[in-house]
Scaffold this active site. Structure first.
Site, mmCIF file in Angstrom:
data_model
loop_
_atom_site.group_PDB
_atom_site.id
_atom_site.type_symbol
_atom_site.label_atom_id
_atom_site.label_comp_id
_atom_site.label_asym_id
_atom_site.label_seq_id
_atom_site.Cartn_x
_atom_site.Cartn_y
_atom_site.Cartn_z
ATOM 1 C CB ALA A 165 -2.139 6.063 0.115
ATOM 2 N N GLY A 171 -6.935 0.987 3.294
ATOM 3 C CA GLY A 171 -8.347 1.161 3.162
ATOM 4 C C GLY A 171 -8.901 1.390 1.969
ATOM 5 N N GLY A 172 -7.897 2.002 1.044
ATOM 6 C CA GLY A 172 -8.328 2.484 -0.215
ATOM 7 C C GLY A 172 -9.368 3.794 -0.300
ATOM 8 C CB THR A 173 -11.200 5.263 -3.072
ATOM 9 O OG1 THR A 173 -9.999 5.257 -4.070
ATOM 10 C CG2 THR A 173 -12.106 6.446 -3.267
ATOM 11 C CB CYS A 174 -14.414 2.757 0.401
ATOM 12 S SG CYS A 174 -15.769 2.822 1.255
ATOM 13 C CD GLU A 219 -2.700 1.690 0.122
ATOM 14 O OE1 GLU A 219 -2.287 2.382 -0.668
ATOM 15 O OE2 GLU A 219 -3.519 0.780 -0.205
ATOM 16 C CG HIS A 245 -49.824 2.607 7.881
ATOM 17 N ND1 HIS A 245 -49.726 3.473 6.704
ATOM 18 C CD2 HIS A 245 -50.610 3.166 8.753
ATOM 19 C CE1 HIS A 245 -50.393 4.331 6.980
ATOM 20 N NE2 HIS A 245 -50.837 4.292 8.207
#
Length: 455
Positions: free
Chosen positions: A34, A37-40, A32, A437
């Site tokens: 950066a 966890g990546g972009t998300c 990795e 409802h």
């Protein structure tokens, strides 16, 4: 050279679960460059929806009197605290991933940028790693054309780092990212203008959806400029930025900041794939088959970089597809999944399957179910009656071809229709069901009682 059973490049929503899964049967190297966890986790789903939640609180405060609640003063967005809240949430996710890697004796985490030496050798931080199975999960990044690089700009990533509230934010691009950030920053207190090259917002949707979203944004006080050709930016002496474009005639708008929201591109350019036999297409996406495998045996591409989906849920499904292939069962395929996604404006849009335009272009004889939110008592009680719910039915098979819910709870309600589509059940199953409802979703069966032919 270090030998591993598996090498994973990227710790996004496919790479991380793949690492934990493969570690049960062999030694895994995950690389990795950066944040984990990546972009998300870092600058996509989680942080933006955290900001959207804060923006919603601003809306609640500003509309409190509509609900009979008197407040002594109006709200003010504290960007520093909003950012700190976001950082705390994503920090917890990142720390959880890192601890998981550290606690697994079969996983080795490398921090650095990886590139291919050849098909089965990866270089990182001056070391060379090799494995017979390699998984590319490098994600994507905002596209920034050269023509805009001479002026200061935000993307959806670095705007989440600012603690300064833009006085006037001009957003170039009117699709998902642009629309979400427009409403978000308008509610924080910025003046917001969207400049879109096309004739409408979110061009992948049907025109009625695009128009409804535009109406929602306009009701929040957002200015929208459409059909804007030859969009140019210029920084002025006072640091403000002017955006010029050609419409029916020249248009010009000056603001304090610009946000570029004009698409994303895969992070495959740093992998040095020219050293391999791995094929990419003309848009630099890695080409894969129905099981996520490239043309080189044992090398897979998952997530945004394979061009088969641009969402966290499609990335995770890529992991499941590849895992199924590796196990020998091959029970999952990329082509089996049904398109589904959300636009997280307020109210949100939940979408599954085809649009009306797509269904008609493919020659289906279709029936349409439609119900405006103004006809739904729970929506009226909540004071949130914008939007509508809509389902597209195959007139011959009575199966759902697609559906959308633009309205309160739409991003959650759509799952009921998604499940029926995967189960290949006719619309009558939902039509004849009894729902709680008062809820918003209870009107889905009612909408299905009155179908209109569209052909």
């Amino acid at each position: 050279m270090k030998q591993y059973d598996y090498i994973i490049i990227g710790s996004g929503q496919a790479g991380t679960p793949m690492a934990f899964s493969l570690a049960k049967s062999g030694r895994v190297a995950i690389i990795e460059k950066a944040q984990l966890g990546g972009t998300c986790v870092n600058n996509g789903c989680i942080p933006t929806k955290t900001y959207i939640a804060s923006a919603r609180k601003m809306w609640d405060i500003s509309h409190a009197q509509d609900y009979g609640v008197d407040l002594p003063q109006s709200g003010k967005a504290n960007m520093q605290k909003i950012k700190e809240r976001k950082e705390a949430i994503i920090g917890e996710d990142r720390n959880g991933i890192e601890k998981g890697f550290q606690d697994d004796k079969n996983i080795t985490l490398y921090r650095g940028e990886a590139h291919f030496v050849n098909d089965y050798e990866i270089a990182v931080n001056g070391e060379t790693l090799t494995a017979k199975n390699i998984f590319i999960n490098v994600g994507s990044r905002p596209r920034v054309p050269e023509m805009y690089q001479h002026t200061p700009y935000f993307t959806n990533e670095n705007i989440l780092q600012t603690t300064e509230l833009p006085e006037h934010l001009i957003i170039i691009g009117g699709s998902f990212i642009g629309v979400e950030f427009a409403q978000m920053f308008k509610r924080f207190g910025s003046k917001v203008t969207i400049v879109e090259r096309g004739p409408r917002l979110i061009k992948v949707e049907d025109e009625d959806i695009s128009q409804a979203v535009a109406d929602i944004l306009k009701s929040d006080g957002i200015d929208i400029i459409l059909n804007a050709d030859d969009i140019q930016t210029l920084q002025n002496k006072d640091s403000s930025i002017t955006v010029n474009a050609t419409k029916d005639k020249s248009v010009s708008v000056t603001g304090s900041h610009i946000l570029l929201a004009i698409g994303r591109m895969p992070n495959t350019d740093t992998l040095q794939l020219q050293n391999t036999n791995i094929k990419v297409n003309e848009r630099s996406f890695v080409e894969v088959d129905d099981y996520g495998q490239t043309n080189v045996a044992g090398i897979f591409a998952m997530g945004d970089c394979n061009g088969k989906g641009a969402f966290t849920h499609t990335s995770y499904h890529d992991y499941q597809v590849v895992q199924s292939f590796l196990s020998g069962s091959k029970t999952r395929k990329i082509s089996d999944r049904i398109t589904t996604y959300g636009l997280f404006t307020d109210p949100p849009l939940g979408r599954v399957g085809m649009t009306k335009k797509e269904a008609l272009q493919k020659g289906y004889k279709i029936l349409l179910a439609h119900r405006p939110m103004t006809k739904i008592n729970r929506a009226k009680a909540k004071g949130e009656t914008k939007g509508f719910m809509q389902a597209i039915i195959d007139a011959d098979t009575h199966l759902f071809l697609g559906a959308c819910v633009l309205g309160v709870g739409g991003d959650e309600i759509i799952s009921a229709l998604t499940n029926l589509m995967y189960a290949k059940q006719p619309y009558t199953v939902l039509r004849d069901a009894v729902h709680i409802h008062p809820t918003v979703s209870e009107l889905l069966p009612t909408a299905l009682e009155d179908l209109t032919p569209l052909n």
